[in-house]
Design a protein around this motif. Structure first.
Motif, PDB file in Angstrom:
ATOM      1  N   LYS A 100       0.838  -1.202   0.000  1.00  0.00           N
ATOM      2  CA  LYS A 100       0.000   0.000   0.000  1.00  0.00           C
ATOM      3  C   LYS A 100       0.871   1.250   0.000  1.00  0.00           C
ATOM      4  O   LYS A 100       0.550   2.235  -0.686  1.00  0.00           O
ATOM      5  N   ILE A 101       1.969   1.228   0.743  1.00  0.00           N
ATOM      6  CA  ILE A 101       2.888   2.367   0.741  1.00  0.00           C
ATOM      7  C   ILE A 101       3.482   2.549  -0.650  1.00  0.00           C
ATOM      8  O   ILE A 101       3.604   3.673  -1.144  1.00  0.00           O
ATOM      9  N   GLN A 102       3.816   1.455  -1.300  1.00  0.00           N
ATOM     10  CA  GLN A 102       4.333   1.505  -2.668  1.00  0.00           C
ATOM     11  C   GLN A 102       3.291   2.136  -3.603  1.00  0.00           C
ATOM     12  O   GLN A 102       3.633   2.965  -4.459  1.00  0.00           O
ATOM     13  N   LEU A 103       2.034   1.781  -3.421  1.00  0.00           N
ATOM     14  CA  LEU A 103       0.964   2.384  -4.215  1.00  0.00           C
ATOM     15  C   LEU A 103       0.872   3.881  -3.947  1.00  0.00           C
ATOM     16  O   LEU A 103       0.705   4.679  -4.876  1.00  0.00           O
ATOM     17  N   VAL A 104       1.008   4.288  -2.707  1.00  0.00           N
ATOM     18  CA  VAL A 104       0.979   5.718  -2.370  1.00  0.00           C
ATOM     19  C   VAL A 104       2.163   6.441  -3.022  1.00  0.00           C
ATOM     20  O   VAL A 104       2.026   7.576  -3.483  1.00  0.00           O
ATOM     21  N   GLU A 105       3.309   5.786  -3.097  1.00  0.00           N
ATOM     22  CA  GLU A 105       4.447   6.380  -3.800  1.00  0.00           C
ATOM     23  C   GLU A 105       4.088   6.602  -5.269  1.00  0.00           C
ATOM     24  O   GLU A 105       4.409   7.645  -5.846  1.00  0.00           O
ATOM     25  N   HIS A 106       3.430   5.637  -5.870  1.00  0.00           N
ATOM     26  CA  HIS A 106       2.975   5.804  -7.254  1.00  0.00           C
ATOM     27  C   HIS A 106       1.987   6.960  -7.366  1.00  0.00           C
ATOM     28  O   HIS A 106       2.021   7.717  -8.340  1.00  0.00           O
ATOM     29  N   ILE A 107       1.116   7.093  -6.394  1.00  0.00           N
ATOM     30  CA  ILE A 107       0.140   8.194  -6.394  1.00  0.00           C
ATOM     31  C   ILE A 107       0.867   9.534  -6.366  1.00  0.00           C
ATOM     32  O   ILE A 107       0.551  10.446  -7.140  1.00  0.00           O
ATOM     33  N   LEU A 128      -7.282   8.915   0.491  1.00  0.00           N
ATOM     34  CA  LEU A 128      -6.839   7.575   0.130  1.00  0.00           C
ATOM     35  C   LEU A 128      -5.983   6.959   1.235  1.00  0.00           C
ATOM     36  O   LEU A 128      -6.100   5.772   1.528  1.00  0.00           O
ATOM     37  N   GLN A 129      -5.134   7.769   1.848  1.00  0.00           N
ATOM     38  CA  GLN A 129      -4.296   7.296   2.956  1.00  0.00           C
ATOM     39  C   GLN A 129      -5.168   6.747   4.075  1.00  0.00           C
ATOM     40  O   GLN A 129      -4.903   5.670   4.603  1.00  0.00           O
ATOM     41  N   MET A 130      -6.233   7.449   4.404  1.00  0.00           N
ATOM     42  CA  MET A 130      -7.132   6.975   5.461  1.00  0.00           C
ATOM     43  C   MET A 130      -7.909   5.736   5.023  1.00  0.00           C
ATOM     44  O   MET A 130      -8.056   4.785   5.785  1.00  0.00           O
ATOM     45  N   LEU A 131      -8.396   5.734   3.785  1.00  0.00           N
ATOM     46  CA  LEU A 131      -9.157   4.587   3.282  1.00  0.00           C
ATOM     47  C   LEU A 131      -8.302   3.320   3.192  1.00  0.00           C
ATOM     48  O   LEU A 131      -8.823   2.213   3.283  1.00  0.00           O
ATOM     49  N   MET A 132      -6.988   3.497   3.012  1.00  0.00           N
ATOM     50  CA  MET A 132      -6.089   2.343   2.931  1.00  0.00           C
ATOM     51  C   MET A 132      -5.437   2.032   4.282  1.00  0.00           C
ATOM     52  O   MET A 132      -4.503   1.249   4.352  1.00  0.00           O
ATOM     53  N   TRP A 133      -5.932   2.661   5.341  1.00  0.00           N
ATOM     54  CA  TRP A 133      -5.493   2.384   6.718  1.00  0.00           C
ATOM     55  C   TRP A 133      -3.992   2.604   6.909  1.00  0.00           C
ATOM     56  O   TRP A 133      -3.312   1.842   7.585  1.00  0.00           O
ATOM     57  N   LEU A 134      -3.481   3.663   6.313  1.00  0.00           N
ATOM     58  CA  LEU A 134      -2.077   4.006   6.480  1.00  0.00           C
ATOM     59  C   LEU A 134      -1.941   5.185   7.428  1.00  0.00           C
ATOM     60  O   LEU A 134      -2.853   5.998   7.563  1.00  0.00           O
ATOM     61  N   ASP A 135      -0.788   5.270   8.061  1.00  0.00           N
ATOM     62  CA  ASP A 135      -0.496   6.391   8.951  1.00  0.00           C
ATOM     63  C   ASP A 135      -0.124   7.620   8.132  1.00  0.00           C
ATOM     64  O   ASP A 135       0.376   7.504   7.005  1.00  0.00           O
ATOM     65  N   HIS A 136      -0.306   8.781   8.739  1.00  0.00           N
ATOM     66  CA  HIS A 136       0.081  10.022   8.073  1.00  0.00           C
ATOM     67  C   HIS A 136       1.579  10.014   7.777  1.00  0.00           C
ATOM     68  O   HIS A 136       2.020  10.498   6.738  1.00  0.00           O
ATOM     69  N   LYS A 137       2.353   9.451   8.675  1.00  0.00           N
ATOM     70  CA  LYS A 137       3.805   9.354   8.471  1.00  0.00           C
ATOM     71  C   LYS A 137       4.116   8.571   7.199  1.00  0.00           C
ATOM     72  O   LYS A 137       5.039   8.939   6.458  1.00  0.00           O
ATOM     73  N   ASP A 141       6.304  10.134   4.256  1.00  0.00           N
ATOM     74  CA  ASP A 141       7.532   9.448   3.851  1.00  0.00           C
ATOM     75  C   ASP A 141       7.506   9.116   2.357  1.00  0.00           C
ATOM     76  O   ASP A 141       8.508   9.277   1.652  1.00  0.00           O
ATOM     77  N   ALA A 142       6.368   8.654   1.864  1.00  0.00           N
ATOM     78  CA  ALA A 142       6.230   8.341   0.440  1.00  0.00           C
ATOM     79  C   ALA A 142       6.368   9.611  -0.403  1.00  0.00           C
ATOM     80  O   ALA A 142       7.051   9.607  -1.440  1.00  0.00           O
ATOM     81  N   LYS A 143       5.769  10.682   0.049  1.00  0.00           N
ATOM     82  CA  LYS A 143       5.856  11.966  -0.657  1.00  0.00           C
ATOM     83  C   LYS A 143       7.305  12.441  -0.729  1.00  0.00           C
ATOM     84  O   LYS A 143       7.785  12.840  -1.797  1.00  0.00           O
ATOM     85  N   THR A 144       8.000  12.359   0.391  1.00  0.00           N
ATOM     86  CA  THR A 144       9.396  12.792   0.449  1.00  0.00           C
ATOM     87  C   THR A 144      10.260  11.955  -0.485  1.00  0.00           C
ATOM     88  O   THR A 144      11.110  12.485  -1.199  1.00  0.00           O
TER      89      THR A 144
END
Length: 159
Positions: A100-107, A128-137, A141-144
């Motif tokens: 899921k983090i990898q998908l957020v990196e793609h996003i 999407l981060q909330m819907l995929m049960w990921l932390d804000h961190k 981190d993916a954005k950075t």
């Protein structure tokens, strides 16, 4: 609509997949999330399309023809859906946290393909981060990672 999707996966995907691999719904769910983020600013660019195509090809071992058909069918599915929950629910059931983090990196990669973060893009990626049960961190981190790399991210094979 479901008959078209089932037909697509019977024709293209099921021949490549064993019973232990992810069900076809994950390809549709992933494609849907990527398309929604790319189109949220109403400027769906060729670069965004190329990024999405590359992600789908690499992670799901699809041909150009299969990606084109998947994007088309997913677009039709998105027109009939009322929200993103059905797609993120499929992702949550099938992806690990790392996937899921990898998908957020793609996003983020799609968002920053035009070098700008618009308010509605930021809002959607947080949703999407909330819907995929990921932390804000995880989101930050993916954005950075994407902003530092500023290139197409290479990932290891299929999810």
């Amino acid at each position: 609509m479901l008959n078209k999707i089932d037909s697509f996966f019977s024709k293209y995907i099921s021949k490549k997949r064993s019973k232990t691999q992810l069900p076809h719904a994950i390809e549709v769910a992933t494609c849907a999330v990527l398309l929604v983020i790319a189109k949220i600013d109403e400027e769906f660019t060729n670069e965004e399309q190329q990024i999405i195509n590359g992600i789908l090809k690499k992670n799901f071992s699809l041909t150009d023809e299969e990606v084109k058909e998947l994007v088309k069918l997913t677009g039709e599915e998105l027109k009939q859906s009322s929200d993103l929950w059905q797609f993120t629910n499929t992702i949550n059931k099938n992806f690990t946290k790392e996937q899921k983090i990898q998908l957020v990196e793609h996003i983020w990669q799609i968002i920053y393909s035009d070098k700008h973060l618009k308010g509605h893009e930021d809002h959607l990626v947080h949703k999407l981060q909330m819907l995929m049960w990921l932390d804000h961190k995880d989101l930050i981190d993916a954005k950075t990672k994407v902003k530092k790399g500023n290139t197409f991210l290479e990932f290891d094979g299929m999810w």
